[in-house]
Design a protein around this motif. Structure first.
Motif, PDB file in Angstrom:
ATOM      1  N   GLU A 220       0.810  -1.253   0.079  1.00  0.00           N
ATOM      2  CA  GLU A 220      -0.008   0.006   0.020  1.00  0.00           C
ATOM      3  C   GLU A 220       0.879   1.280   0.216  1.00  0.00           C
ATOM      4  OE1 GLU A 220      -3.711   1.739   2.626  1.00  0.00           O
ATOM      5  OE2 GLU A 220      -1.887   0.864   3.579  1.00  0.00           O
ATOM      6  N   SER A 221       0.450   2.145  -0.478  1.00  0.00           N
ATOM      7  CA  SER A 221       1.014   3.636  -0.448  1.00  0.00           C
ATOM      8  C   SER A 221       0.285   4.535   0.461  1.00  0.00           C
ATOM      9  CB  SER A 221       1.180   4.253  -1.924  1.00  0.00           C
ATOM     10  OG  SER A 221       1.725   5.388  -1.786  1.00  0.00           O
ATOM     11  N   LEU A 222       0.904   5.174   1.539  1.00  0.00           N
ATOM     12  CA  LEU A 222       0.133   6.174   2.291  1.00  0.00           C
ATOM     13  C   LEU A 222       0.825   7.429   2.157  1.00  0.00           C
ATOM     14  CD1 LEU A 222      -1.691   6.854   4.885  1.00  0.00           C
ATOM     15  CD2 LEU A 222       0.494   6.727   6.148  1.00  0.00           C
ATOM     16  N   GLY A 223      -0.047   8.560   1.794  1.00  0.00           N
ATOM     17  CA  GLY A 223       0.527   9.672   1.580  1.00  0.00           C
ATOM     18  C   GLY A 223       0.491  10.436   2.746  1.00  0.00           C
ATOM     19  N   LEU A 224       1.428  11.624   3.175  1.00  0.00           N
ATOM     20  CA  LEU A 224       1.560  12.259   4.094  1.00  0.00           C
ATOM     21  C   LEU A 224       1.593  13.701   3.519  1.00  0.00           C
ATOM     22  CD1 LEU A 224       4.096  10.960   6.845  1.00  0.00           C
ATOM     23  CD2 LEU A 224       1.677  10.989   7.171  1.00  0.00           C
ATOM     24  N   VAL A 225       0.736  14.737   3.987  1.00  0.00           N
ATOM     25  CA  VAL A 225       0.668  15.985   3.295  1.00  0.00           C
ATOM     26  C   VAL A 225       0.494  16.919   4.521  1.00  0.00           C
ATOM     27  CG1 VAL A 225      -0.301  14.969   1.153  1.00  0.00           C
ATOM     28  CG2 VAL A 225      -1.792  15.989   3.007  1.00  0.00           C
ATOM     29  N   GLY A 226       0.849  18.289   4.253  1.00  0.00           N
ATOM     30  CA  GLY A 226       0.688  19.373   4.900  1.00  0.00           C
ATOM     31  C   GLY A 226       1.708  20.132   4.638  1.00  0.00           C
TER      32      GLY A 226
ATOM     33  N   ILE B  57       5.838  11.018   1.209  1.00  0.00           N
ATOM     34  CA  ILE B  57       5.620  12.313   1.792  1.00  0.00           C
ATOM     35  C   ILE B  57       5.785  13.394   0.628  1.00  0.00           C
ATOM     36  CG2 ILE B  57       6.869  13.933   3.319  1.00  0.00           C
ATOM     37  CD1 ILE B  57       8.064  11.571   4.693  1.00  0.00           C
ATOM     38  N   ALA B  58       4.869  14.447   0.692  1.00  0.00           N
ATOM     39  CA  ALA B  58       4.784  15.551  -0.321  1.00  0.00           C
ATOM     40  C   ALA B  58       3.725  16.470   0.192  1.00  0.00           C
ATOM     41  CB  ALA B  58       4.336  15.060  -1.613  1.00  0.00           C
TER      42      ALA B  58
ATOM     43  N   HIS C 249      -2.639  11.244  -6.826  1.00  0.00           N
ATOM     44  CA  HIS C 249      -2.314  10.299  -8.251  1.00  0.00           C
ATOM     45  C   HIS C 249      -1.475   8.909  -7.857  1.00  0.00           C
ATOM     46  CE1 HIS C 249      -1.032   8.957 -12.035  1.00  0.00           C
ATOM     47  NE2 HIS C 249       0.195   9.009 -11.830  1.00  0.00           N
ATOM     48  N   PHE C 250      -0.620   9.059  -6.483  1.00  0.00           N
ATOM     49  CA  PHE C 250       0.083   8.030  -6.050  1.00  0.00           C
ATOM     50  C   PHE C 250      -0.439   7.096  -5.052  1.00  0.00           C
ATOM     51  CE2 PHE C 250       3.708   6.073  -3.823  1.00  0.00           C
ATOM     52  CZ  PHE C 250       4.279   5.576  -5.020  1.00  0.00           C
ATOM     53  N   SER C 251      -1.180   7.691  -4.010  1.00  0.00           N
ATOM     54  CA  SER C 251      -1.343   7.217  -2.929  1.00  0.00           C
ATOM     55  C   SER C 251      -2.819   6.745  -2.778  1.00  0.00           C
ATOM     56  CB  SER C 251      -1.335   8.114  -1.453  1.00  0.00           C
ATOM     57  OG  SER C 251       0.126   8.685  -1.688  1.00  0.00           O
ATOM     58  N   GLN C 252      -3.160   5.671  -1.935  1.00  0.00           N
ATOM     59  CA  GLN C 252      -4.328   5.009  -1.881  1.00  0.00           C
ATOM     60  C   GLN C 252      -4.866   5.399  -0.594  1.00  0.00           C
ATOM     61  OE1 GLN C 252      -1.647   2.180  -2.247  1.00  0.00           O
ATOM     62  NE2 GLN C 252      -2.126   2.830  -4.363  1.00  0.00           N
ATOM     63  N   ARG C 253      -4.188   5.886   0.491  1.00  0.00           N
ATOM     64  CA  ARG C 253      -4.531   6.479   1.634  1.00  0.00           C
ATOM     65  C   ARG C 253      -3.879   7.777   1.779  1.00  0.00           C
ATOM     66  NH1 ARG C 253      -4.722   4.653   6.546  1.00  0.00           N
ATOM     67  NH2 ARG C 253      -2.978   3.061   6.080  1.00  0.00           N
ATOM     68  N   VAL C 254      -4.231   8.742   2.467  1.00  0.00           N
ATOM     69  CA  VAL C 254      -3.710  10.013   2.711  1.00  0.00           C
ATOM     70  C   VAL C 254      -3.864  10.368   4.264  1.00  0.00           C
ATOM     71  CG1 VAL C 254      -3.612  12.355   2.021  1.00  0.00           C
ATOM     72  CG2 VAL C 254      -4.211  10.685   0.242  1.00  0.00           C
ATOM     73  N   ALA C 255      -3.043  10.881   4.813  1.00  0.00           N
ATOM     74  CA  ALA C 255      -2.761  11.469   6.165  1.00  0.00           C
ATOM     75  C   ALA C 255      -2.560  12.953   6.037  1.00  0.00           C
ATOM     76  CB  ALA C 255      -1.881  10.769   7.053  1.00  0.00           C
TER      77      ALA C 255
ATOM     78  N   GLU D 112      -6.366  14.533  10.071  1.00  0.00           N
ATOM     79  CA  GLU D 112      -7.555  13.958   9.046  1.00  0.00           C
ATOM     80  C   GLU D 112      -6.601  12.839   8.339  1.00  0.00           C
ATOM     81  OE1 GLU D 112     -11.429  14.464   6.362  1.00  0.00           O
ATOM     82  OE2 GLU D 112      -9.756  16.326   6.756  1.00  0.00           O
ATOM     83  N   ILE D 113      -7.292  11.622   8.248  1.00  0.00           N
ATOM     84  CA  ILE D 113      -6.771  10.315   7.640  1.00  0.00           C
ATOM     85  C   ILE D 113      -7.836   9.443   6.912  1.00  0.00           C
ATOM     86  CG2 ILE D 113      -6.764   8.964   9.704  1.00  0.00           C
ATOM     87  CD1 ILE D 113      -3.930   7.469   8.390  1.00  0.00           C
TER      88      ILE D 113
END
Length: 370
Positions: A61-67, A230-231, A239-245, A254-255
């Protein structure tokens, strides 16, 4: 690349057998001490870079971390890879807590958790050839591939789209995009099960960004590698992640899975981030742009209660006295967690967010092409 596909199988099989995620982070905290005083130096405070962060990543899986910058994304990534020592919390990899593991205990796990660094210029040793850089992890971990290290490095160069003849070249002979591909090849050298990608395309041109992101997606599909991506570019993360935090000032606010978060954001900060994304359609003049007032508070002295309250247009007295828990709110999709006392109406927020609407168009176009 068919031979590589079998590499990820043990991690996936073990995670599936135990019913646990590949990576499980719980209450992860990192406070950097601030020293001062004269003549005797002592701790006078602490930078609360990461505070009580909890999430999980399944195998493949891919988890995206944004902020925003300074919210603790990169520190979280370095904690996962144990480049930093956590102040508190647990980091479970295949059920084993590695948060405070010794160097000897970490040795067999190091090869399975790798990192792609943000800057493709400073993350490669200019005095070493490409062959030395990529084979370095194999030498450190005393790994000798059946075909030999040089043959393995050349194979990795081909996998990331570079010429095997580049083996004896130095980093200064490559462009930024090519250097980042070398960084990807180095991360793949030990057949990892999890890669922490710390803003891997932020230093690259837009056209090169797409090439690197597509390369990472292909590797994820082919090799079954899990990613913590991380982005701060929301379109790339979607485009890349299945889930996002979504992180703010060291906290996950929020996740959710990608479609739920982009389609129905509940936290005001998430809503503001999505509204700030540029809209490709110049006719959308009715889009509400949320402009956050003030600066991000100092992590040396974060606000009481909800850390976002000093910039939130919905803040009330309760926000200053009670920290909102990260929970699933009524009306949210399964697994959509939000930390807010006065959340947004997800459907209404989505109607005002250009990024969500543009993403819907992109997904539809891709589906039509397929």
């Amino acid at each position: 690349m068919s031979a590589e596909k079998t590499v990820a199988a043990p991690a996936e099989a073990k995670a599936a057998a135990t019913g646990s995620p590949l990576l499980e982070v719980s209450g992860l905290t990192k406070h950097f001490p601030v020293m001062g005083g004269f003549p005797f130096r002592r701790q006078i405070g602490a930078v609360q870079a990461v505070d009580d962060v909890t999430f999980s990543v399944a195998a493949g899986e891919s988890l995206g971390l944004v902020g925003e910058s300074g919210c603790g994304k990169s520190t979280t990534g370095r904690l996962i890879t144990r480049l930093y020592e956590p102040t508190a919390g647990s980091i479970k990899y295949l059920g084993q807590d590695i948060a405070h593991a010794s160097r000897k205990e970490l040795a067999p796990i190091r090869s399975e958790i790798q990192m792609i660094f943000q800057d493709p210029y400073s993350s490669l040793n200019p005095r070493h050839t490409v062959g030395t850089i990529i084979s370095g992890p194999m030498e450190i971990n005393n790994i000798n591939p059946p075909q030999g290290r040089e043959a393995r490095v050349k194979e990795l160069l081909e996998i990331v789209g570079l010429n095997p003849e580049h083996y004896n070249r130095f980093p200064h002979e490559f462009s930024g995009g090519q250097r980042q591909r070398i960084g990807v090849a180095r991360a793949l050298a030990l057949n990892p099960k999890l890669i922490v990608a710390d803003e891997p395309v932020s230093a690259l041109d837009v056209s090169i960004q797409a090439q690197v992101v597509n390369l990472l997606q292909e590797l994820q599909r082919e090799l079954g590698i899990a990613f913590v991506f991380i982005a701060h570019d929301l379109s790339i993360v979607r485009h890349f992640s299945q889930r996002v935090a979504v992180m703010y000032l060291g906290k996950v606010v929020e996740i959710a899975d990608r479609d739920s978060l982009y389609g129905a954001p509940r936290h005001p900060y998430t809503h503001a981030l999505l509204s700030a994304a540029p809209d490709a359609d110049p006719d959308n003049v009715s889009v509400e742009r949320i402009r956050l007032t003030g600066d991000v508070p100092s992590p040396l002295n974060p606000p009481s209660g909800c850390r976002f309250r000093t910039r939130c247009w919905k803040a009330q007295d309760k926000c200053a006295t009670e920290e909102p828990p990260l929970i699933q709110l009524s009306g949210s999709a399964e697994g959509h967690l939000t930390a807010c006392h006065f959340p947004e109406d997800g459907a209404k927020a989505a109607a005002l967010v250009p990024a969500a609407r543009e993403a819907e168009k992109t997904d539809t176009a891709e589906a039509d092409q397929a």
